[in-house]
Write an enzyme that holds these catalytic residues in place. Sequence first.
Site, PDB file in Angstrom:
ATOM      1  N   LYS A  28      44.880  45.198 113.281  1.00  0.00           N
ATOM      2  CA  LYS A  28      44.683  44.034 113.323  1.00  0.00           C
ATOM      3  C   LYS A  28      46.230  43.726 111.999  1.00  0.00           C
ATOM      4  O   LYS A  28      46.938  42.454 111.675  1.00  0.00           O
ATOM      5  CB  LYS A  28      43.524  42.888 112.443  1.00  0.00           C
ATOM      6  CG  LYS A  28      44.229  41.888 111.264  1.00  0.00           C
ATOM      7  CD  LYS A  28      42.536  41.318 110.733  1.00  0.00           C
ATOM      8  CE  LYS A  28      42.764  40.538 109.350  1.00  0.00           C
ATOM      9  NZ  LYS A  28      44.036  40.591 107.975  1.00  0.00           N
ATOM     10  N   ASN A  29      46.127  44.712 110.279  1.00  0.00           N
ATOM     11  CA  ASN A  29      46.784  44.008 109.537  1.00  0.00           C
ATOM     12  C   ASN A  29      48.499  45.316 110.571  1.00  0.00           C
ATOM     13  O   ASN A  29      49.298  45.279 109.210  1.00  0.00           O
ATOM     14  CB  ASN A  29      46.691  45.010 108.456  1.00  0.00           C
ATOM     15  CG  ASN A  29      45.210  43.682 107.900  1.00  0.00           C
ATOM     16  OD1 ASN A  29      45.467  43.118 108.018  1.00  0.00           O
ATOM     17  ND2 ASN A  29      44.697  44.609 106.464  1.00  0.00           N
ATOM     18  N   CYS A 126      42.567  34.376 104.097  1.00  0.00           N
ATOM     19  CA  CYS A 126      40.984  35.029 103.210  1.00  0.00           C
ATOM     20  C   CYS A 126      40.925  33.957 101.849  1.00  0.00           C
ATOM     21  O   CYS A 126      41.715  34.338 101.003  1.00  0.00           O
ATOM     22  CB  CYS A 126      40.751  36.283 103.773  1.00  0.00           C
ATOM     23  SG  CYS A 126      40.159  36.439 105.194  1.00  0.00           S
ATOM     24  N   VAL A 342      42.063  46.225  93.778  1.00  0.00           N
ATOM     25  CA  VAL A 342      43.646  44.383  94.220  1.00  0.00           C
ATOM     26  C   VAL A 342      43.278  43.654  94.118  1.00  0.00           C
ATOM     27  O   VAL A 342      44.472  42.307  94.010  1.00  0.00           O
ATOM     28  CB  VAL A 342      43.632  45.833  95.580  1.00  0.00           C
ATOM     29  CG1 VAL A 342      44.179  44.908  96.957  1.00  0.00           C
ATOM     30  CG2 VAL A 342      43.625  46.847  95.701  1.00  0.00           C
TER      31      VAL A 342
HETATM   32  N1  EPU Z   1      49.874  39.061  95.567  1.00  0.00           N
HETATM   33  C1  EPU Z   1      50.361  38.871  94.001  1.00  0.00           C
HETATM   34  N2  EPU Z   1      51.901  38.097  94.394  1.00  0.00           N
HETATM   35  C2  EPU Z   1      52.409  38.377  96.154  1.00  0.00           C
HETATM   36  C3  EPU Z   1      51.806  38.797  96.983  1.00  0.00           C
HETATM   37  C4  EPU Z   1      50.085  39.577  96.365  1.00  0.00           C
HETATM   38  O1  EPU Z   1      50.596  38.349  92.972  1.00  0.00           O
HETATM   39  O2  EPU Z   1      53.457  37.101  96.268  1.00  0.00           O
HETATM   40  C5  EPU Z   1      48.664  40.573  94.831  1.00  0.00           C
HETATM   41  C6  EPU Z   1      47.947  39.327  95.380  1.00  0.00           C
HETATM   42  O3  EPU Z   1      47.139  38.289  95.466  1.00  0.00           O
HETATM   43  C7  EPU Z   1      46.465  40.903  95.043  1.00  0.00           C
HETATM   44  C8  EPU Z   1      47.595  41.967  95.783  1.00  0.00           C
HETATM   45  O4  EPU Z   1      48.921  41.618  95.288  1.00  0.00           O
HETATM   46  O5  EPU Z   1      46.334  40.865  94.188  1.00  0.00           O
HETATM   47  C9  EPU Z   1      47.805  42.483  96.633  1.00  0.00           C
HETATM   48  O6  EPU Z   1      48.183  42.097  98.330  1.00  0.00           O
HETATM   49  P1  EPU Z   1      48.863  42.282  99.016  1.00  0.00           P
HETATM   50  O7  EPU Z   1      50.345  41.861  99.281  1.00  0.00           O
HETATM   51  O8  EPU Z   1      49.045  43.834  99.135  1.00  0.00           O
HETATM   52  O9  EPU Z   1      48.111  42.013 100.333  1.00  0.00           O
HETATM   53  P2  EPU Z   1      47.795  40.774 101.666  1.00  0.00           P
HETATM   54  O10 EPU Z   1      50.318  41.524 101.849  1.00  0.00           O
HETATM   55  O11 EPU Z   1      48.241  39.772 101.481  1.00  0.00           O
HETATM   56  C10 EPU Z   1      47.051  42.668 102.704  1.00  0.00           C
HETATM   57  C11 EPU Z   1      46.322  42.642 104.595  1.00  0.00           C
HETATM   58  C12 EPU Z   1      44.708  42.356 103.737  1.00  0.00           C
HETATM   59  C13 EPU Z   1      44.631  43.708 102.392  1.00  0.00           C
HETATM   60  C14 EPU Z   1      45.209  43.353 101.987  1.00  0.00           C
HETATM   61  C15 EPU Z   1      45.330  45.065 101.079  1.00  0.00           C
HETATM   62  C16 EPU Z   1      47.770  41.591 106.089  1.00  0.00           C
HETATM   63  C17 EPU Z   1      46.935  40.346 107.073  1.00  0.00           C
HETATM   64  N3  EPU Z   1      46.544  41.250 105.001  1.00  0.00           N
HETATM   65  O12 EPU Z   1      46.941  41.502 102.555  1.00  0.00           O
HETATM   66  O13 EPU Z   1      43.706  42.080 104.226  1.00  0.00           O
HETATM   67  O14 EPU Z   1      43.230  43.685 101.705  1.00  0.00           O
HETATM   68  O15 EPU Z   1      47.045  43.643 102.287  1.00  0.00           O
HETATM   69  O16 EPU Z   1      45.698  46.034 101.755  1.00  0.00           O
HETATM   70  O17 EPU Z   1      48.030  42.550 106.407  1.00  0.00           O
HETATM   71  C18 EPU Z   1      42.183  41.948 105.834  1.00  0.00           C
HETATM   72  O18 EPU Z   1      42.552  42.920 106.660  1.00  0.00           O
HETATM   73  O19 EPU Z   1      40.835  41.277 105.483  1.00  0.00           O
HETATM   74  C19 EPU Z   1      42.414  41.375 104.549  1.00  0.00           C
HETATM   75  C20 EPU Z   1      42.151  40.288 103.276  1.00  0.00           C
END
Ligand code: EPU
Length: 450
Positions: A28-29, A126, A342
């Site tokens: 999914k990711n 989420c 995280v």
């Molecule tokens: N963060 C910031 N600013 C930003 C971006 C992120 O402060 O501009 C912070 C977030 O608040 C968080 C941390 O950085 O505390 C990590 O966030 P990240 O950007 O890595 O997460 P994401 O890309 O939004 C993806 C997955 C998540 C998974 C995380 C961490 C997708 C669609 N989502 O989210 O998956 O938990 O990486 O590995 O790829 C799930 O599958 O249920 C899910 C939530």
Amino acid sequence: MDPSTASDVLTVHGGTALSGEVRVRGAKNLVPKAMVAALLGHGTSVLHNVPEISDVRIVTGLLEAHGVTVTRGAGPDTLILDPASVEAASDAAVEAHAGTSRIPVLLCGPLLHRLGRAFIPDLGGCKIGDRPIDFHLDALRAFGAVVEKRPEGLLILAPERLRGTHIRLPYPSVGATEQVLLTAVLAEGVTELSNAATEPEIVDLIAVLQKMGAIISVHNDRVVRIIGVDRLDGFTHRALPDRLETASWACAALATGGDIRVVGAQQGEMMTFLNVFRRIGGDFEVDDTPGSESIRFWHSGGQMRALALETDVHPGLSTDWQQPLVVALTQAHGLSIVHETVYEQRLGFTQALNRMGAQIQLYRECLGGSACRFGQRNFQHSAVISGPTKLHGAELTIPDLRAGFSYLIAALAAQGTSMVHGISLIHRGYEDFEAKLSGLGAVVELGVAA
Ligand code: EPU
């Protein structure tokens, strides 16, 4: 409790050990991001191993709104994406297709290259913390984009061709790393990204982009270097299997005392999880015969063991493995400690587990591991789990995707009946999970039991 329609409730009769076989498809990711990458190409792209989940439907709608033709291939899990007629979508169409998803933010780079303009409505995803997009916007600005705040969302403009740049992420964010990759590949000149995330799904996205003609090298110490090119073609790619769904089924086997073979799962992306699984008292067997890969997970029979664990960016323990593991740890003997580093608010789901009989206490301090960036910020991001505890059925409302599936695991491990509301959220990332559960012997029914 949220009002939910009858079809959004799953009634779960607990107490059955789950046993049998399930298949996982592409991650999914990764899949939605590979679909977005197709926007960058001049030719048609073919993506195999695509799961039927709502996140894929959302990206399909967004891409179609931008003129991309998305069709199913000969196999039901193949998508063909043709970006020959890319055009600007209305802001209203973007908002309507995006719903509560955070996907639109990742369309920015490709749309800026193709059309000079991108729109991001207010983002959802989420509810597991603040989930800001400041890293994304700072990166786009560094490439030369202009970000304008509008009442209905953010308008991003590229007055001229985006230029390669040096970016250091404050934290190795998965999404921001993908943002930089999807933007840098067609930017003029070289981009150097420091403190990049290196999750397996990111490496797979790099493989997709390389097939399209991109030049990307991954160096030690989280540095990624991208040499911009003038043109990219389409790709043919098979998405890597979903390691997060695989771990959810593994925890379901462990918590219910069952035995589940996850067909399609591969060991490589799961190593950190497999170590924890074994230490808690789970057992597994890897079949790496090409074409019929699988991992079988089962409860080894003895007492489950408590342990201290900490989530982290890859190669650490994924935060998406945390919630199902917490459910399993309610059945381990002794005190377990879970430090979530995280997301600042990814332990709130434990309140519902406590209502089912678990004993989980949350703390603001960084327990059991290193100090993290949430330690001084008043977030309850550490948990102490005292086990084993007998779980009993309850009425539950799903707060986010991974917690949602974890509630199902808890309800299946519990004695009695649970009603789990808001199950449509689980369809975002788990293909056909009701049928998979029934196939494993779970007694579940859609809607409220008569
Ligand atoms: N963060 C910031 N600013 C930003 C971006 C992120 O402060 O501009 C912070 C977030 O608040 C968080 C941390 O950085 O505390 C990590 O966030 P990240 O950007 O890595 O997460 P994401 O890309 O939004 C993806 C997955 C998540 C998974 C995380 C961490 C997708 C669609 N989502 O989210 O998956 O938990 O990486 O590995 O790829 C799930 O599958 O249920 C899910 C939530």
